[in-house]
Every structure is written in C-alpha cells, then in structure tokens.
Design an enzyme around this catalytic site. Structure first.
Site, mmCIF file in Angstrom:
data_model
loop_
_atom_site.group_PDB
_atom_site.id
_atom_site.type_symbol
_atom_site.label_atom_id
_atom_site.label_comp_id
_atom_site.label_asym_id
_atom_site.label_seq_id
_atom_site.Cartn_x
_atom_site.Cartn_y
_atom_site.Cartn_z
ATOM 1 N N CYS A 98 45.391 9.030 73.500
ATOM 2 C CA CYS A 98 46.587 8.216 73.722
ATOM 3 C C CYS A 98 47.106 7.677 72.387
ATOM 4 C CB CYS A 98 46.284 7.058 74.652
ATOM 5 S SG CYS A 98 47.730 5.994 74.968
ATOM 6 N N GLY A 199 50.040 20.260 77.147
ATOM 7 C CA GLY A 199 51.213 20.164 76.290
ATOM 8 C C GLY A 199 52.267 21.183 76.648
ATOM 9 N N ALA A 222 51.657 17.343 82.892
ATOM 10 C CA ALA A 222 52.060 15.966 83.181
ATOM 11 C C ALA A 222 53.535 15.958 83.580
ATOM 12 C CB ALA A 222 51.811 15.075 81.967
#
Length: 294
Positions: A98, A199, A222
C-alpha cells in the site's frame, strides 16, 4: 492451498478498502472468481477492539475461500490477528504494497518492502502459531526499481514458509504508469511458490495476455472487477443479469445504500457519461436500464 494444484490460472478479487466486503465478494463468486480477499485491516486495531472486529470483518459459510489482509509492523501482532480470524477464513495476507501516505507514515504497506527480515519474521510467526492445517500465509507486494531487491524479499518470504506472493507490478511511486510485467516474470522464475500478478487486469483478454507475459499461477483484479464483476466469466461489460444479482445480494445482506450505490455506478460506467457519474456520486439516485446491451 488446493486452488493452485490443478494447473489452471487462479482468478482473484483484490483487497479494496470499502469495496471488497462480503456483498461484493458474494457477487464476484457467482462469476467465476476463485479467491477473494477482505479489505485491508489494521491488525493492532483489530486485536484491541471488539467493535473494530465486528465492523471490519463480516463473512458467512458461503464466503470461501477467503483471505484476510492485514496491515502490521510487528510479527506477534500479525500472528495474534491471524489466530483470531483463522476459524473464519482460509488464510491471511500481509500488505507490503500500500503506497498511501497514511499507511507509510505508520510503517505499514510499502514501507515493508525495505524490511525483508521483518516480513520473513512475520510470515514465520503466523506459520508457527496458527494451528490449522493448510492455512495460507501470503504477502502482497509492489516492486523495487532494483529487481534484485524485490527478488530477495520474495525469496526470504518463501524461505519463511509463505504460501504464495501477489505482485503488483509498479513501484510505490508509480500510479498510472504501465505495469512492469517483465519484472513479475523474473519474480515468478525466481520462486517455487505460486505467484499472482496484479495491475491493469481489466478485460478477459488482459487475463490471457498477462499470463502469457509472466507465466504466473493467478491474476488479481481490483478496478476491473469494480467496473465489471463478471470479468472472470469472460464478459467485456457488466451483463444485465449481474446488475440484478447485485440488487438481490445487496437487499438480502442489508448492504448500506451508499455502498450499494457506489458499486452500481461503477458497474454502469460504460453506459454513463462522466457528468452523470459525478452527479450520481454526489446525489445518489438508483437507476437500472432495461437495455440488454450492457
């Protein structure tokens, strides 16, 4: 974990703050998502507060396999948190990637990229203290500019008994730059444990292309899943049936309206303009289209 033993690509829903909660995990599981992560949870707070535990983690018997992702800076803290969630999950993941400023300021996330021995100790502590056969311990990382440092971190985690490693192919300073899939391939070729690529997995074609480029054992999405929860089923846009599934799941689980609405707007982004999306984030209005061209 048995998921990685059949030779096929494992499809994973990423840990997303506010978004990868039970209702959304339930939705993507209907559309061929093999493995789901919880949102990132700060381990120390989770241990300290029963209220935090109740609000941060909601699950049910159908929510499996489930990996709980923790932010931690100290080995015993992570092991204690893992012990609390082990009865309700299939593994824990240590966030080492993160890049947000608040996380970095607390020593979480990408800060751990420069502390391979600490990461190794954390993995080992969970391995030694969670008495549950086949319980997974994984780490999710970004990459260094120096590939050798990234490989060293991964190999130390492997030596400590990590189950797999998820690699977001950008450095902590990169946001929208191209993903370094070549680095993910180097990491995959340097390890014996499974590697998951993360990614810019946004279309079914991306899944195939990234696997071809990197040779990984799994892919994690995501933003792509937010826009299209049916991505892993081969859909290029959210199908109408998926929208209705979301409505039914949200109603069944009592999902807060703001969360329900945000997900809905993400799913409809390919048929809405930017002004419409901005308006609907500011002033929530539930709308569904009768069109099957979604």
């Amino acid at each position: 974990m048995e998921l990685f033993e059949n030779g096929r690509v494992v499809k994973v829903c990423a840990p997303m703050v506010r978004y990868s909660k039970l209702a959304f995990r339930s939705l993507v599981r209907k559309y061929d998502c093999d493995l789901c992560f919880s949102p990132m949870i700060v381990a120390a707070d989770f241990i300290r507060s029963a209220k935090a535990r109740d609000s941060e983690l909601t699950t049910n018997s159908s929510d499996r396999p489930l990996i709980i992702q923790f932010a931690a800076t100290e080995a015993q803290t992570l092991a204690t948190a893992a012990g609390l969630v082990a009865p309700f999950s299939d593994g824990v993941d240590l966030n080492c990637g993160c890049p947000q400023r608040w996380a970095m300021a607390e020593g979480y996330g990408a800060c751990l990229m420069n502390k391979p021995q600490v990461v190794k100790d954390m993995v080992r502590h969970v391995r030694n203290q969670v008495d549950k056969p086949n319980y997974a311990v994984s780490v999710k990382i970004r990459i260094h500019k120096d590939v050798r440092k990234t490989v060293d971190l991964c190999q130390k985690a492997e030596a400590a008994g990590v189950s797999w490693i998820t690699v977001h192919g950008r450095t902590s300073d990169e946001r929208h730059q191209p993903v370094h899939y070549d680095v993910i391939r180097v990491i995959k070729e340097s390890l014996r444990v499974p590697v998951i690529a993360n990614g810019d997995i946004k279309t079914p074609g991306d899944v195939e292309a990234v696997c071809e480029l990197t040779g990984v054992d799994g892919v994690m999405s995501a933003r792509g899943l937010l826009a299209n929860p049916a991505l892993f089923s081969g859909y290029h846009h959210t199908p109408l049936e998926c929208l209705w599934d979301w409505v039914n799941i949200a109603l069944d689980q009592g999902t807060p309206f703001t969360c329900f609405h945000h997900h809905l707007i993400y799913m409809l982004e390919h048929i809405t303009s930017q002004p419409e999306r901005k308006l609907n984030y500011a002033e929530p209005v539930v709308f569904l289209t009768g069109s099957t061209d979604l």
